[in-house]
Design an enzyme around this catalytic site. Structure first.
Site, short mmCIF file in Angstrom:
data_model
loop_
_atom_site.label_atom_id
_atom_site.label_comp_id
_atom_site.label_asym_id
_atom_site.label_seq_id
_atom_site.Cartn_x
_atom_site.Cartn_y
_atom_site.Cartn_z
N SER A 6 0.86 -1.18 0.00
CA SER A 6 0.00 0.00 0.00
C SER A 6 0.89 1.23 0.00
CB SER A 6 -0.89 0.00 1.25
OG SER A 6 -1.31 1.33 1.51
N HIS A 31 -1.21 -1.38 -4.29
CA HIS A 31 -2.48 -1.02 -3.64
C HIS A 31 -2.50 0.49 -3.39
CE1 HIS A 31 -5.97 -1.97 -1.00
NE2 HIS A 31 -5.53 -0.96 -0.27
N ASP A 33 -4.59 3.66 -1.88
CA ASP A 33 -5.65 4.03 -0.94
C ASP A 33 -6.15 5.44 -1.21
OD1 ASP A 33 -5.91 1.70 0.76
OD2 ASP A 33 -3.87 2.14 1.41
N MET A 35 -8.77 8.28 -0.16
CA MET A 35 -9.64 8.67 0.98
C MET A 35 -10.14 10.09 0.78
SD MET A 35 -7.44 7.16 4.15
CE MET A 35 -6.55 5.59 4.03
N HIS A 64 -8.28 1.26 -4.02
CA HIS A 64 -9.19 1.05 -2.89
C HIS A 64 -9.87 2.39 -2.57
CE1 HIS A 64 -9.44 -0.16 1.68
NE2 HIS A 64 -10.63 -0.02 1.12
N MET A 66 -11.98 4.63 -0.56
CA MET A 66 -12.61 4.86 0.75
C MET A 66 -13.26 6.24 0.68
SD MET A 66 -9.57 3.20 3.00
CE MET A 66 -8.47 3.34 1.61
N MET A 134 -11.33 -5.74 5.61
CA MET A 134 -10.53 -4.77 6.37
C MET A 134 -10.22 -5.36 7.74
SD MET A 134 -10.03 -2.26 4.34
CE MET A 134 -9.06 -1.35 5.55
N GLY A 139 -8.78 4.23 7.16
CA GLY A 139 -8.51 5.66 7.37
C GLY A 139 -7.03 5.99 7.50
N PHE A 140 -6.28 5.07 8.08
CA PHE A 140 -4.87 5.36 8.33
C PHE A 140 -4.03 4.10 8.18
CE2 PHE A 140 -7.51 8.23 10.77
CZ PHE A 140 -6.99 9.46 10.40
N GLY A 141 -2.78 4.31 7.76
CA GLY A 141 -1.83 3.21 7.75
C GLY A 141 -1.25 3.03 9.15
N GLY A 142 -0.58 1.94 9.38
CA GLY A 142 0.15 1.73 10.63
C GLY A 142 -0.70 1.36 11.84
N ASP A 170 -6.55 -6.37 4.34
CA ASP A 170 -5.93 -5.04 4.36
C ASP A 170 -5.96 -4.44 5.77
OD1 ASP A 170 -5.00 -2.53 3.71
OD2 ASP A 170 -6.75 -1.95 2.50
N GLY A 171 -4.76 -4.15 6.29
CA GLY A 171 -4.65 -3.44 7.57
C GLY A 171 -3.86 -4.20 8.62
N GLY A 172 -2.73 -3.64 8.98
CA GLY A 172 -1.92 -4.22 10.06
C GLY A 172 -1.28 -5.56 9.72
N GLY A 192 1.24 -1.99 4.11
CA GLY A 192 1.81 -0.66 3.94
C GLY A 192 3.02 -0.47 4.82
N SER A 193 2.77 -0.21 6.11
CA SER A 193 3.88 0.14 7.01
C SER A 193 4.88 -1.01 7.19
CB SER A 193 3.33 0.59 8.37
OG SER A 193 2.41 -0.34 8.86
C1 DX5 Z 1 -6.25 1.61 5.62
C2 DX5 Z 1 -5.79 1.31 4.21
C3 DX5 Z 1 -4.70 0.32 4.17
C4 DX5 Z 1 -3.45 0.75 4.88
C5 DX5 Z 1 -2.58 -0.45 5.13
O1 DX5 Z 1 -7.34 2.44 5.60
O2 DX5 Z 1 -6.84 0.83 3.43
O3 DX5 Z 1 -4.41 -0.08 2.83
O4 DX5 Z 1 -2.73 1.71 4.18
O5 DX5 Z 1 -1.49 -0.01 5.86
P1 DX5 Z 1 -0.86 -0.87 7.03
O6 DX5 Z 1 -0.31 -2.10 6.39
O7 DX5 Z 1 0.21 0.02 7.58
O8 DX5 Z 1 -1.95 -1.16 8.01
ZN ZN Z 2 -6.36 -0.15 1.47
#
Ligand code: DX5
Ligand code: ZN
Length: 212
Positions: A6, A31, A33, A35, A64, A66, A134, A139-142, A170-172, A192-193
């Site tokens: 991501s 990927h 994102d 928003m 993606h 959002m 999800m 909303g946020f990475g990490g 997707d996420g964490g 992502g992170s």
């Molecule tokens: C969250 C995004 C994810 C996010 C994943 O809203 O849809 O794609 O960037 O990032 P990590 O892997 O850091 O959770």
């Molecule tokens: Zn995403």
């Protein structure tokens, strides 16, 4: 099994180089994102960014969305070069029609927030190419992976059955939960992170894949 970095966690001052680096490091998809500060609290990137990074790589773009009312915006992203457009069940009152429209031009994915039950996609499952679970609140990475979502991934796999639908998560996502997600039936790991926060992208992607 695919890994989709991501780019939300990439260094945007050198986005092109970052994409090249993850491609060289073994990424399967990119990927992206999007928003709108409305469906989720954060605002990220628009179609013009997708269009400019389309020149950098041939990897599939998994966009993606959002955003509220994706039916008003999906076409900009298709024109910009999206291969998959993923929309949220929670974001539109006209899910069936929007899926049908998007399908005329590219592959379509449906995303479910952590609180949304799988039964929400029961009536449209035969129309989709990808199901995105999800594993954090979007909303946020990490953010931290929500452990209870593992069971939802497992149930989603059962629901998909023999249909040709990618199951994406997707996420964490990290090297600890990757093997569990694979066991639960995930086909695509969005990360992502974990990738962009590591010193060695190749090593990070290898860890996600090899722990599978
Ligand atoms: C969250 C995004 C994810 C996010 C994943 O809203 O849809 O794609 O960037 O990032 P990590 O892997 O850091 O959770
Ligand atoms: Zn995403």
């Amino acid at each position: 099994m695919f890994v989709a970095p991501s780019i939300l966690s990439a260094d945007f001052s050198k986005l092109g180089e970052e994409i090249k680096s993850v491609e060289d490091a073994g990424a399967d998809w990119i990927h992206i994102d999007v928003m709108d500060g409305n469906f989720v609290p954060n605002i990220t990137i628009g179609a013009c960014v997708v269009k400019s990074i389309r020149k950098i790589t041939k990897l599939p773009f998994d966009v993606h969305l959002m955003i509220e009312k994706p039916e008003n915006h999906y076409m900009e992203f298709i024109k910009a070069g999206a291969d998959y457009i993923t929309i949220h069940v929670e974001s539109t009152k006209n899910l069936y029609r929007t899926i049908k429209e998007i399908k005329k031009y590219c592959k379509v994915g449906i995303a479910l927030n952590p609180a949304s039950p799988l039964c929400l996609i029961e009536n449209i499952i035969d129309e989709i190419d990808l199901l995105l679970i999800m594993t954090v609140e979007p909303g946020f990475g990490g953010q931290k992976f929500i452990e209870s979502m593992l069971n939802k991934v497992k149930k989603a796999k059962e629901m998909i059955g023999s249909r040709r639908i990618y199951l994406s998560v997707d996420g964490g996502v990290n090297d600890k939960n990757a093997p569990l997600l694979k066991k639960a039936g995930a086909d695509i790991l969005v990360a992502g992170s974990f990738i962009f926060g590591s010193r060695d992208y190749k090593e990070a992607i290898k860890k996600l894949k090899s722990s599978l």
